[in-house]
Structures are given as structure tokens and as C-alpha cells.
Enzyme design. Structure first.
Site, PDB file in Angstrom:
ATOM      1  N   ARG A   8      68.639  -1.143 -45.827  1.00  0.00           N
ATOM      2  CA  ARG A   8      68.559  -2.348 -46.656  1.00  0.00           C
ATOM      3  C   ARG A   8      68.390  -3.559 -45.734  1.00  0.00           C
ATOM      4  O   ARG A   8      69.038  -3.643 -44.695  1.00  0.00           O
ATOM      5  CB  ARG A   8      69.809  -2.540 -47.512  1.00  0.00           C
ATOM      6  CG  ARG A   8      69.649  -3.762 -48.415  1.00  0.00           C
ATOM      7  CD  ARG A   8      70.826  -4.007 -49.299  1.00  0.00           C
ATOM      8  NE  ARG A   8      70.585  -5.218 -50.098  1.00  0.00           N
ATOM      9  CZ  ARG A   8      71.539  -5.929 -50.664  1.00  0.00           C
ATOM     10  NH1 ARG A   8      72.797  -5.556 -50.545  1.00  0.00           N
ATOM     11  NH2 ARG A   8      71.237  -7.011 -51.348  1.00  0.00           N
ATOM     12  N   HIS A   9      67.542  -4.472 -46.137  1.00  0.00           N
ATOM     13  CA  HIS A   9      67.302  -5.691 -45.368  1.00  0.00           C
ATOM     14  C   HIS A   9      68.606  -6.442 -45.115  1.00  0.00           C
ATOM     15  O   HIS A   9      69.604  -6.258 -45.819  1.00  0.00           O
ATOM     16  CB  HIS A   9      66.318  -6.607 -46.110  1.00  0.00           C
ATOM     17  CG  HIS A   9      66.843  -7.091 -47.427  1.00  0.00           C
ATOM     18  ND1 HIS A   9      67.740  -8.137 -47.537  1.00  0.00           N
ATOM     19  CD2 HIS A   9      66.617  -6.657 -48.687  1.00  0.00           C
ATOM     20  CE1 HIS A   9      68.034  -8.329 -48.809  1.00  0.00           C
ATOM     21  NE2 HIS A   9      67.365  -7.433 -49.533  1.00  0.00           N
ATOM     22  N   GLN A  21      67.693 -11.678 -56.484  1.00  0.00           N
ATOM     23  CA  GLN A  21      66.425 -11.979 -55.817  1.00  0.00           C
ATOM     24  C   GLN A  21      65.265 -11.243 -56.455  1.00  0.00           C
ATOM     25  O   GLN A  21      64.208 -11.821 -56.678  1.00  0.00           O
ATOM     26  CB  GLN A  21      66.501 -11.591 -54.330  1.00  0.00           C
ATOM     27  CG  GLN A  21      67.480 -12.442 -53.580  1.00  0.00           C
ATOM     28  CD  GLN A  21      67.658 -11.979 -52.160  1.00  0.00           C
ATOM     29  OE1 GLN A  21      67.207 -12.648 -51.259  1.00  0.00           O
ATOM     30  NE2 GLN A  21      68.307 -10.850 -51.961  1.00  0.00           N
ATOM     31  N   GLU A  83      61.527  -4.782 -53.894  1.00  0.00           N
ATOM     32  CA  GLU A  83      62.679  -4.776 -54.796  1.00  0.00           C
ATOM     33  C   GLU A  83      62.233  -4.743 -56.257  1.00  0.00           C
ATOM     34  O   GLU A  83      61.120  -5.165 -56.604  1.00  0.00           O
ATOM     35  CB  GLU A  83      63.549  -6.009 -54.533  1.00  0.00           C
ATOM     36  CG  GLU A  83      64.795  -6.124 -55.396  1.00  0.00           C
ATOM     37  CD  GLU A  83      65.766  -4.962 -55.269  1.00  0.00           C
ATOM     38  OE1 GLU A  83      65.445  -3.855 -55.734  1.00  0.00           O
ATOM     39  OE2 GLU A  83      66.865  -5.164 -54.729  1.00  0.00           O
TER      40      GLU A  83
END
Length: 191
Positions: A8-9, A21, A83
Site C-alpha cells: 500500500r502506498h 481519496q 484505487e
């Protein structure tokens, strides 16, 4: 066998503010950059490596930091790893989402991409990526919490209530005979 490690970022200001987001392109903050460096140091991978990411800036920058730390080329970007589109909820805080639409996990949000659709597009992308590498290549794919959570729920057949994918966390899958499987289920962080 091909291993795929999903990362995950790192954190963004919207993560910090608990804003949804989705597909809104929000950059990493300094904490996120630190988390990317830590993720690079913590990854247990074997060469050769193919580094890929979502096309959103927070995932690309995380992958670039990981690649620079580890000496890997890339990333190659894939729109299908981006996402989930959260529709009208993008920009809302998690509290606002729950107040307006009910439970986070069962909320029916107008114009939002269904979780199963997220899992299906990500599965197709990972299958395509895995089919394009030599056996034994380790794929490191930087993506998003909603994508990784949707994939893990789909692959395990478990709704995994309370599943939280932390920024910078890694989750390893394996491809055997064209089938994607959870490789290390003990890595599933449940809040």
C-alpha cells in the site's frame, strides 16, 4: 511459481485527515515518503523483480522510492491497480461517510465502484502482469488499501470485517498454475 507482493502506498494528507481519496490523485506527504523507505527496507523479495504500480501519484511515488532504495527499475504503471472510485464520497471524511451512508463496509454510495468489480479488475491486471514475466520473477505492485482489501476478501472468501490495510504494509500472493492465492495469510492486519 510467481510471487506478487502488494504494497500500500505511503501516507497522504488526506489519509491523515481520514478523507476518502478513491481515484482522486493526492500526493504523498513526508510521513508517506518515510513509510515508502521503510517498506523498501522491510520487503523480503528475491531477484529478479518487476516493479509496478497504480497510475495515481501516491502509488507511483511510493514505487519510485522503493525502486530507488532497492536498485530496481520502474515502476511500470497500470490503471487497473488504481484505487476504488468512491463516487460522491470522495473528499468526505470517514465520519461524514458513515453519517450519510451508514456502515463503512456495507454503505451503498452513489456512483461508487462496487468492491467486487475492484477485485475483478485488479485480479485481471495481476494475472496479465504475472503471465508476462518469467517464472520465478517476484512482482512488487504498489497499490491502494481499497484494492488490496478487496483482493484479499475475494481470494479468501472471507469478509474479513475490520480489515485495515496500513500505509506501507506488504501482502504477498502467489500465482500457481494460473491461480492467484494468498501466500502469507498471517500478514493480514485485522484491526
Amino acid at each position: 511459481m510467481t510471487l506478487i507482493t502488494l504494497v500500500r502506498h505511503g501516507q497522504t494528507d488526506w489519509n491523515l485527515a481520514r478523507r476518502i481519496q478513491g481515484s482522486t490523485d493526492i500526493p504523498l506527504n513526508d510521513t508517506g515518503r518515510r513509510q515508502a523507505r521503510e517498506a523498501a527496507a522491510d520487503l523480503i523479495v528475491t531477484d529478479p523483480v518487476l516493479l509496478v504500480s497504480s497510475d495515481l501519484a501516491r502509488a507511483v511515488e511510493t514505487a519510485q522510492i522503493i525502486g530507488a532504495q532497492r536498485g530496481w527499475a520502474g515502476p511500470q504503471t497500470f490503471t487497473a491497480l488504481r484505487e476504488r472510485n468512491y463516487g460522491v464520497a470522495e473528499g468526505m471524511t470517514d465520519t461524514e461517510l458513515v453519517t450519510r451512508f451508514g456502515s463503512w463496509h456495507t454503505a451503498e454510495i452513489p456512483d461508487a465502484e462496487p468492491r467486487e468489480q475492484v477485485a475483478e479488475r485488479a485480479l485481471r491486471a495481476l494475472a496479465e502482469i504475472a503471465a508476462g514475466v518469467d517464472d520465478g520473477t517476484h512482482v512488487v505492485a504498489v497499490s491502494h488499501g481499497g484494492v488490496i482489501g478487496s483482493l484479499l476478501r475475494h481470494l479468501t472468501g472471507d469478509p474479513l470485517p475490520g480489515l485495515r490495510i496500513a500505509n506501507g504494509s506488504a501482502h504477498t500472493l502467489r500465482v500457481e498454475n494460473g491461480t492467484l492465492l494468498v501466500h502469507e495469510p498471517h500478514l493480514l492486519p485485522v484491526a
